[in-house]
Design a protein around this motif. Structure first.
Motif, PDB file in Angstrom:
ATOM      1  N   UNK A  41       0.866  -1.175   0.000  1.00  0.00           N
ATOM      2  CA  UNK A  41       0.000   0.000   0.000  1.00  0.00           C
ATOM      3  C   UNK A  41       0.905   1.228   0.000  1.00  0.00           C
ATOM      4  N   UNK A  42       0.729   2.089  -1.034  1.00  0.00           N
ATOM      5  CA  UNK A  42       1.581   3.265  -1.176  1.00  0.00           C
ATOM      6  C   UNK A  42       0.782   4.535  -0.887  1.00  0.00           C
ATOM      7  N   UNK A  43       1.370   5.413  -0.106  1.00  0.00           N
ATOM      8  CA  UNK A  43       0.818   6.750   0.075  1.00  0.00           C
ATOM      9  C   UNK A  43       1.640   7.706  -0.770  1.00  0.00           C
ATOM     10  N   UNK A  44       0.959   8.449  -1.646  1.00  0.00           N
ATOM     11  CA  UNK A  44       1.660   9.362  -2.541  1.00  0.00           C
ATOM     12  C   UNK A  44       2.482  10.371  -1.739  1.00  0.00           C
ATOM     13  N   UNK A  45       3.745  10.440  -2.075  1.00  0.00           N
ATOM     14  CA  UNK A  45       4.606  11.386  -1.378  1.00  0.00           C
ATOM     15  C   UNK A  45       5.465  10.754  -0.302  1.00  0.00           C
ATOM     16  N   UNK A  46       5.372   9.435  -0.131  1.00  0.00           N
ATOM     17  CA  UNK A  46       6.258   8.870   0.875  1.00  0.00           C
ATOM     18  C   UNK A  46       5.930   7.481   1.369  1.00  0.00           C
ATOM     19  N   UNK A  47       4.992   7.333   2.255  1.00  0.00           N
ATOM     20  CA  UNK A  47       4.839   6.115   3.022  1.00  0.00           C
ATOM     21  C   UNK A  47       4.454   4.907   2.176  1.00  0.00           C
ATOM     22  N   UNK A  48       4.870   3.722   2.654  1.00  0.00           N
ATOM     23  CA  UNK A  48       4.415   2.464   2.063  1.00  0.00           C
ATOM     24  C   UNK A  48       4.264   1.435   3.175  1.00  0.00           C
ATOM     25  N   UNK A  49       3.314   0.509   2.950  1.00  0.00           N
ATOM     26  CA  UNK A  49       3.050  -0.549   3.922  1.00  0.00           C
ATOM     27  C   UNK A  49       3.031  -1.867   3.155  1.00  0.00           C
ATOM     28  N   UNK A  50       3.529  -2.939   3.790  1.00  0.00           N
ATOM     29  CA  UNK A  50       3.567  -4.251   3.154  1.00  0.00           C
ATOM     30  C   UNK A  50       2.816  -5.247   4.025  1.00  0.00           C
ATOM     31  N   UNK A  51       2.086  -6.154   3.349  1.00  0.00           N
ATOM     32  CA  UNK A  51       1.325  -7.140   4.101  1.00  0.00           C
ATOM     33  C   UNK A  51       1.167  -8.391   3.258  1.00  0.00           C
ATOM     34  N   UNK A  52       1.240  -9.568   3.876  1.00  0.00           N
ATOM     35  CA  UNK A  52       1.018 -10.823   3.171  1.00  0.00           C
ATOM     36  C   UNK A  52      -0.458 -11.159   3.129  1.00  0.00           C
ATOM     37  N   UNK A  53      -0.869 -11.836   2.058  1.00  0.00           N
ATOM     38  CA  UNK A  53      -2.282 -12.237   1.911  1.00  0.00           C
ATOM     39  C   UNK A  53      -2.345 -13.737   1.652  1.00  0.00           C
ATOM     40  N   UNK A  54      -3.217 -14.416   2.394  1.00  0.00           N
ATOM     41  CA  UNK A  54      -3.396 -15.854   2.198  1.00  0.00           C
ATOM     42  C   UNK A  54      -4.157 -16.134   0.911  1.00  0.00           C
ATOM     43  N   UNK A  55      -3.987 -17.350   0.409  1.00  0.00           N
ATOM     44  CA  UNK A  55      -4.603 -17.740  -0.862  1.00  0.00           C
ATOM     45  C   UNK A  55      -6.127 -17.695  -0.802  1.00  0.00           C
ATOM     46  N   UNK A  56      -6.711 -17.962   0.375  1.00  0.00           N
ATOM     47  CA  UNK A  56      -8.168 -18.017   0.485  1.00  0.00           C
ATOM     48  C   UNK A  56      -8.803 -16.630   0.502  1.00  0.00           C
ATOM     49  N   UNK A  57      -8.036 -15.617   0.768  1.00  0.00           N
ATOM     50  CA  UNK A  57      -8.581 -14.270   0.872  1.00  0.00           C
ATOM     51  C   UNK A  57      -8.652 -13.610  -0.508  1.00  0.00           C
ATOM     52  N   UNK A  58      -9.621 -12.687  -0.651  1.00  0.00           N
ATOM     53  CA  UNK A  58      -9.717 -11.954  -1.917  1.00  0.00           C
ATOM     54  C   UNK A  58      -9.323 -10.496  -1.759  1.00  0.00           C
ATOM     55  N   UNK A  59      -8.836 -10.113  -0.559  1.00  0.00           N
ATOM     56  CA  UNK A  59      -8.414  -8.736  -0.329  1.00  0.00           C
ATOM     57  C   UNK A  59      -7.435  -8.689   0.835  1.00  0.00           C
ATOM     58  N   UNK A  60      -6.580  -7.685   0.808  1.00  0.00           N
ATOM     59  CA  UNK A  60      -5.684  -7.399   1.930  1.00  0.00           C
ATOM     60  C   UNK A  60      -6.113  -6.072   2.537  1.00  0.00           C
ATOM     61  N   UNK A  61      -6.245  -6.021   3.852  1.00  0.00           N
ATOM     62  CA  UNK A  61      -6.751  -4.829   4.518  1.00  0.00           C
ATOM     63  C   UNK A  61      -5.641  -4.118   5.294  1.00  0.00           C
ATOM     64  N   UNK A  62      -5.646  -2.774   5.167  1.00  0.00           N
ATOM     65  CA  UNK A  62      -4.731  -1.921   5.924  1.00  0.00           C
ATOM     66  C   UNK A  62      -5.597  -0.945   6.717  1.00  0.00           C
ATOM     67  N   UNK A  63      -5.482  -0.992   8.057  1.00  0.00           N
ATOM     68  CA  UNK A  63      -6.381  -0.188   8.892  1.00  0.00           C
ATOM     69  C   UNK A  63      -5.602   0.802   9.748  1.00  0.00           C
ATOM     70  N   UNK A  64      -6.213   1.993   9.913  1.00  0.00           N
ATOM     71  CA  UNK A  64      -5.731   2.978  10.876  1.00  0.00           C
ATOM     72  C   UNK A  64      -6.776   3.047  11.986  1.00  0.00           C
ATOM     73  N   UNK A  65      -6.375   2.706  13.196  1.00  0.00           N
ATOM     74  CA  UNK A  65      -7.311   2.671  14.311  1.00  0.00           C
ATOM     75  C   UNK A  65      -7.762   4.077  14.684  1.00  0.00           C
ATOM     76  N   UNK A  66      -6.855   5.018  14.625  1.00  0.00           N
ATOM     77  CA  UNK A  66      -7.170   6.413  14.928  1.00  0.00           C
ATOM     78  C   UNK A  66      -6.390   7.289  13.954  1.00  0.00           C
ATOM     79  N   UNK A  67      -7.088   7.870  12.988  1.00  0.00           N
ATOM     80  CA  UNK A  67      -6.407   8.605  11.922  1.00  0.00           C
ATOM     81  C   UNK A  67      -5.778   9.899  12.434  1.00  0.00           C
ATOM     82  N   UNK A  68      -4.618  10.212  11.849  1.00  0.00           N
ATOM     83  CA  UNK A  68      -3.887  11.438  12.123  1.00  0.00           C
ATOM     84  C   UNK A  68      -3.780  12.251  10.842  1.00  0.00           C
ATOM     85  N   UNK A  69      -3.364  13.491  10.941  1.00  0.00           N
ATOM     86  CA  UNK A  69      -3.199  14.336   9.753  1.00  0.00           C
ATOM     87  C   UNK A  69      -2.238  13.704   8.755  1.00  0.00           C
ATOM     88  N   UNK A  70      -1.210  13.000   9.251  1.00  0.00           N
ATOM     89  CA  UNK A  70      -0.214  12.397   8.357  1.00  0.00           C
ATOM     90  C   UNK A  70      -0.802  11.236   7.564  1.00  0.00           C
TER      91      UNK A  70
END
Length: 280
Positions: A41-70
């Motif tokens: 998962x890429x954020x334009x201008x900098x950040x990136x996040x990586x996550x593995x996905x199992x074969x049975x899943x059809x999506x990978x989820x990236x969650x922010x529990x409490x969003x910040x300005x960044x």
């Protein structure tokens, strides 16, 4: 970044898709085929996040529990198949816009006010305390902003709806994004309601249309009648010409129509004179 290979392109979605305030939880979901993969998962201008996905899943989820300005920004996702070096192209972007309640809502006005007829140009004016902002015009029931405009100075923006129709009826509001913070938004401001009514036809317009139709039909019938009349006269003249040529040709004198008459000296007393003038 690894060179992309032709594998199915992923898609990225945001949950919730709008109305996320600072401190709210939010999830970005990268949808891809049911195969084991590493997902970025890429954020334009900098950040990136990586996550593995199992074969049975059809999506990978990236969650922010409490969003910040960044966390506000534009995101894309991409994946690599675990069993090979195949890498997808990036998904289309989604924007995470966070509402900051510390910015006061904008004010709004409508001209002409509320009730207008079809085809009218309507002006909606939005203003705030001049934050050097970009204003956005929203309509209730529509997810994306209808228009956006940079402040014209003095913290004001003017939106024009040209030639409105009943489909433009609804409730409108404004928000703005402070200068330098394209993914931070003020709360939605006060609302105005626009009602567009169909403009009635001018008096006599229906009768005029009916009269025009009658004139058109009569004109068409008259033209057809004249055409057939000319056609009949043409054939009669042609037939007359052929007879004349036949009578004047050698050996054709015996074919002339005779002139019939009754000798008045031989008619019975009191009988009328009967004569048949020559046709030609």
């Amino acid at each position: 970044m690894l060179p992309p290979v032709l594998v199915p392109r992923p898609s990225l979605s945001l949950h919730p898709s709008q109305g996320v305030s600072l401190g709210d939880p939010v999830t970005l979901r990268c949808h891809l085929p049911r195969l084991a993969a590493w997902v970025w998962l890429y954020r334009e201008g900098g950040w990136s996040y990586t996550k593995g996905k199992e074969k049975e899943q059809d999506a990978a989820e990236f969650s922010f529990v409490s969003t910040l300005r960044v966390h506000a920004g534009r995101y894309r996702c991409q994946y690599q198949v675990s069993e090979s070096a195949e890498v997808s192209v990036e998904s289309d972007p989604v924007e995470l816009v966070l509402t900051d309640v510390r910015y006061p809502p904008s004010s709004i006005s409508l001209h002409p006010e509320q009730h207008v007829g079809t085809g009218t140009n309507v002006t909606i004016r939005c203003w705030n305390k001049d934050y050097g902002a970009t204003f956005l015009l929203h309509k209730d029931g529509t997810s994306a902003p209808l228009q956006h405009q940079d402040s014209s100075g003095g913290g004001t923006a003017t939106f024009t709806l040209f030639g409105v129709t009943p489909a433009d009826s609804g409730t409108y509001r404004c928000s703005y994004r402070p200068e330098g913070y394209p993914f931070i938004s003020s709360p939605l401001g006060d609302s105005v309601t626009l009602e567009v009514t169909p403009t009635p036809a001018p008096p006599g317009a229906t009768g005029s249309s009916h009269g025009n139709l009658v004139v058109a039909v009569v004109g068409g019938c008259t033209a057809a009648f004249v055409f057939f009349l000319v056609l009949i006269i043409f054939f009669l003249l042609s037939a007359h010409r052929r007879r004349t040529q036949r009578d004047e040709s050698p050996g054709g004198e015996g074919v002339k129509c005779p002139y019939f008459s009754v000798d008045p000296l031989k008619r019975p007393s009191g009988s009328p004179i009967i004569s048949f003038p020559s046709v030609f």
